[in-house]
Design an enzyme around this catalytic site. Structure first.
Site, short mmCIF file in Angstrom:
data_model
loop_
_atom_site.label_atom_id
_atom_site.label_comp_id
_atom_site.label_asym_id
_atom_site.label_seq_id
_atom_site.Cartn_x
_atom_site.Cartn_y
_atom_site.Cartn_z
N THR A 1 -11.94 -29.15 -5.72
CA THR A 1 -11.03 -28.80 -4.64
C THR A 1 -9.60 -29.27 -4.92
O THR A 1 -9.40 -30.31 -5.59
CB THR A 1 -11.53 -29.43 -3.32
OG1 THR A 1 -10.49 -29.34 -2.33
CG2 THR A 1 -11.90 -30.89 -3.48
N TYR B 1 -13.27 -37.10 1.37
CA TYR B 1 -13.75 -35.81 0.87
C TYR B 1 -13.21 -35.57 -0.54
O TYR B 1 -13.97 -35.31 -1.49
CB TYR B 1 -13.33 -34.68 1.82
CG TYR B 1 -13.54 -33.30 1.24
CD1 TYR B 1 -14.82 -32.79 1.07
CD2 TYR B 1 -12.45 -32.52 0.83
CE1 TYR B 1 -15.02 -31.52 0.52
CE2 TYR B 1 -12.64 -31.25 0.30
CZ TYR B 1 -13.92 -30.76 0.14
OH TYR B 1 -14.11 -29.52 -0.41
N1 LIG Z 1 -14.10 -23.55 1.94
C1 LIG Z 1 -13.05 -23.99 1.19
O1 LIG Z 1 -11.90 -23.61 1.44
C2 LIG Z 1 -13.31 -24.94 0.05
C3 LIG Z 1 -12.22 -25.44 -0.66
C4 LIG Z 1 -12.45 -26.29 -1.74
C5 LIG Z 1 -13.73 -26.60 -2.13
N2 LIG Z 1 -14.79 -26.12 -1.41
C6 LIG Z 1 -16.14 -26.50 -1.85
O2 LIG Z 1 -16.96 -25.34 -1.93
C7 LIG Z 1 -18.32 -25.68 -1.68
C8 LIG Z 1 -18.90 -24.72 -0.66
O3 LIG Z 1 -18.16 -24.82 0.55
P1 LIG Z 1 -18.40 -23.83 1.77
O4 LIG Z 1 -17.08 -23.65 2.42
O5 LIG Z 1 -19.15 -22.65 1.29
O6 LIG Z 1 -19.29 -24.75 2.72
P2 LIG Z 1 -20.66 -24.39 3.50
O7 LIG Z 1 -20.91 -25.54 4.44
O8 LIG Z 1 -20.61 -23.02 4.08
O9 LIG Z 1 -21.74 -24.40 2.35
C9 LIG Z 1 -22.35 -25.57 1.86
C10 LIG Z 1 -23.83 -25.25 1.67
O10 LIG Z 1 -24.46 -26.36 1.05
C11 LIG Z 1 -25.66 -26.67 1.77
N3 LIG Z 1 -25.88 -28.11 1.56
C12 LIG Z 1 -25.09 -29.14 1.96
N4 LIG Z 1 -25.58 -30.29 1.49
C13 LIG Z 1 -26.70 -30.01 0.78
C14 LIG Z 1 -27.64 -30.77 0.02
N5 LIG Z 1 -27.50 -32.10 -0.09
N6 LIG Z 1 -28.65 -30.13 -0.59
C15 LIG Z 1 -28.79 -28.78 -0.49
N7 LIG Z 1 -27.93 -28.00 0.19
C16 LIG Z 1 -26.89 -28.61 0.82
C17 LIG Z 1 -25.40 -26.24 3.19
O11 LIG Z 1 -26.59 -25.98 3.92
C18 LIG Z 1 -24.57 -24.99 2.98
O12 LIG Z 1 -25.38 -23.84 2.86
C19 LIG Z 1 -18.32 -27.13 -1.21
O13 LIG Z 1 -18.75 -27.94 -2.27
C20 LIG Z 1 -16.86 -27.40 -0.87
O14 LIG Z 1 -16.53 -28.75 -1.04
C21 LIG Z 1 -14.62 -25.30 -0.33
#
Ligand SMILES: NC(=O)c1ccc[n+]([C@@H]2O[C@H](COP(=O)([O-])OP(=O)(O)OC[C@H]3O[C@@H](n4cnc5c(N)ncnc54)[C@H](O)[C@@H]3O)[C@@H](O)[C@H]2O)c1
Length: 331
Positions: A120, A144
């Site tokens: 990120t 985070y």
């Molecule tokens: N959304 C953004 O703008 C953004 C920006 C930078 C980085 N990210 C990274 O992208 C990734 C996905 O983010 P997102 O926005 O899709 O979030 P999200 O919450 O929609 O998806 C996360 C998924 O991981 C699952 N999960 C969480 N902990 C778990 C575990 N210990 N074991 C198994 N499953 C688990 C959740 O059930 C969910 O389906 C994350 O790692 C986040 O840090 C997102």
């Protein structure tokens, strides 16, 4: 069909579910590992297998790697709410850092040689120079960002010691939804601006708060680099091809368009696309929000054949809105 399968952790979540679609569309077999803590089983395309498990559950993860012949892992699973990471840091060090450590160990012990990690822009903290390059100082200002940076460090060290290469993609602000309407952002209590604005446009909320109007930007509101989630998913597929082609090499790559929009510009786009006037409430700044967070994306454009297809704010907003209307119609 490609050789082997890709394990997608967090594949029932927002970005992961789009990566699942991109991998399947590119001919990969996919096995999703997700504990459904924020994700949804219905968000996983039927062509993929879903294993409901925590990525830190070594036994289930290793069984799935063996059973499905997994040759690469894309690791999206994690906790993603920055303010929550401030109030409950240990949750983030457990579910992002420690769970990633377990997963990486499972990969190494089962001989999985390629790993793609959702990092990120939050690992940069408040950057001194914008656009931000990959070699800029990484000084996260919240747990985070730190929990993700620690995982980057683990991957670097593991790749030096074991036959595994990785790509850590540092996402900027991910937004939009699958242009074919197959997935989108479904999590309740969203904190992302375009999602919130789409909720306001569909009547789920009454207004959109604008946090801070005195930033050093063209209109005083924060400037961010919004990337369409399907472009981001496509970058993962290309990154996997690169890891397969060059086994000894790993990569840290910004994933953004290299161009920023202010909060007000985003809200103007929503008004334009919906032909409405969403109510805006000007509020104070939130702690630690930088003026501007925009990627220097030259490295990813050089490393991958990837070229964004949806680099257009109105397009991102249109797709986010379509998904929001779809969600509203399901209720
Ligand atoms: N959304 C953004 O703008 C953004 C920006 C930078 C980085 N990210 C990274 O992208 C990734 C996905 O983010 P997102 O926005 O899709 O979030 P999200 O919450 O929609 O998806 C996360 C998924 O991981 C699952 N999960 C969480 N902990 C778990 C575990 N210990 N074991 C198994 N499953 C688990 C959740 O059930 C969910 O389906 C994350 O790692 C986040 O840090 C997102």
């Amino acid at each position: 069909m490609r050789d082997g399968a890709v394990m997608v952790t967090g594949g029932a979540g927002y970005i992961g579910s789009h990566a699942v679609l991109a991998l399947l569309d590119a001919g990969w077999r996919v096995v999703v590992v997700d504990n459904l803590v924020t994700g949804f089983d219905w968000a996983v395309d039927r062509r993929a297998r879903l294993v409901v498990a925590n990525v830190a559950d070594d036994e289930k993860v290793r069984d799935a790697i063996r059973e499905h012949g997994v040759t690469a892992i894309m690791h999206f699973a994690g906790s993603v709410v920055v303010p929550e990471s401030v109030s409950d840091p240990l949750k983030y060090y457990r579910n992002n850092t420690a769970a990633s450590r377990s997963l990486i160990e499972s990969a190494v012990s089962e001989g999985v040689k390629h790993f793609i990690f959702s990092s990120t822009a939050a690992t940069y903290g408040v950057p001194e120079v914008v656009p931000v390059r990959e070699d800029s100082p990484q000084l996260p200002i919240n747990p985070y960002g730190m929990s993700k940076l620690m995982t980057e460090h683990m991957l670097r060290d593991v790749a030096a010691a074991h036959p595994l290469n990785f790509a850590a993609l540092r996402y900027f602000n991910v937004a939009g939804a699958d242009p074919q309407g197959r997935s989108g952002q479904s999590t309740a209590g969203a904190t992302h601006l375009i999602k919130i604005a789409a909720e306001a446009a569909t009547g789920k909320r009454g207004h959109v708060s604008v946090f801070g109007t005195d930033f050093a930007t063209r209109d005083g509101t924060g400037v961010r680099d919004y990337i369409h989630v399907s472009d981001l998913a496509a970058a993962h597929v290309d990154a996997l091809d690169l890891l397969l082609a060059e086994p000894g090499k790993s990569h840290f790559l910004n994933a953004g368009y290299g161009r920023g929009y202010s909060v007000l510009e985003v809200l103007d786009a929503v008004d334009r696309v919906t032909n409405m006037k969403i109510e805006r409430r000007m509020e104070g700044r939130r702690a630690g929000d930088p003026d501007e967070l925009v990627s220097d994306n030259r490295a990813i454009l050089e490393a991958l054949p990837w070229r964004p297809k949806y680099d257009d704010l109105d397009r991102i907003v249109t797709d986010a809105l379509s998904w929001e209307r779809h969600l509203a119609s399901r209720q």
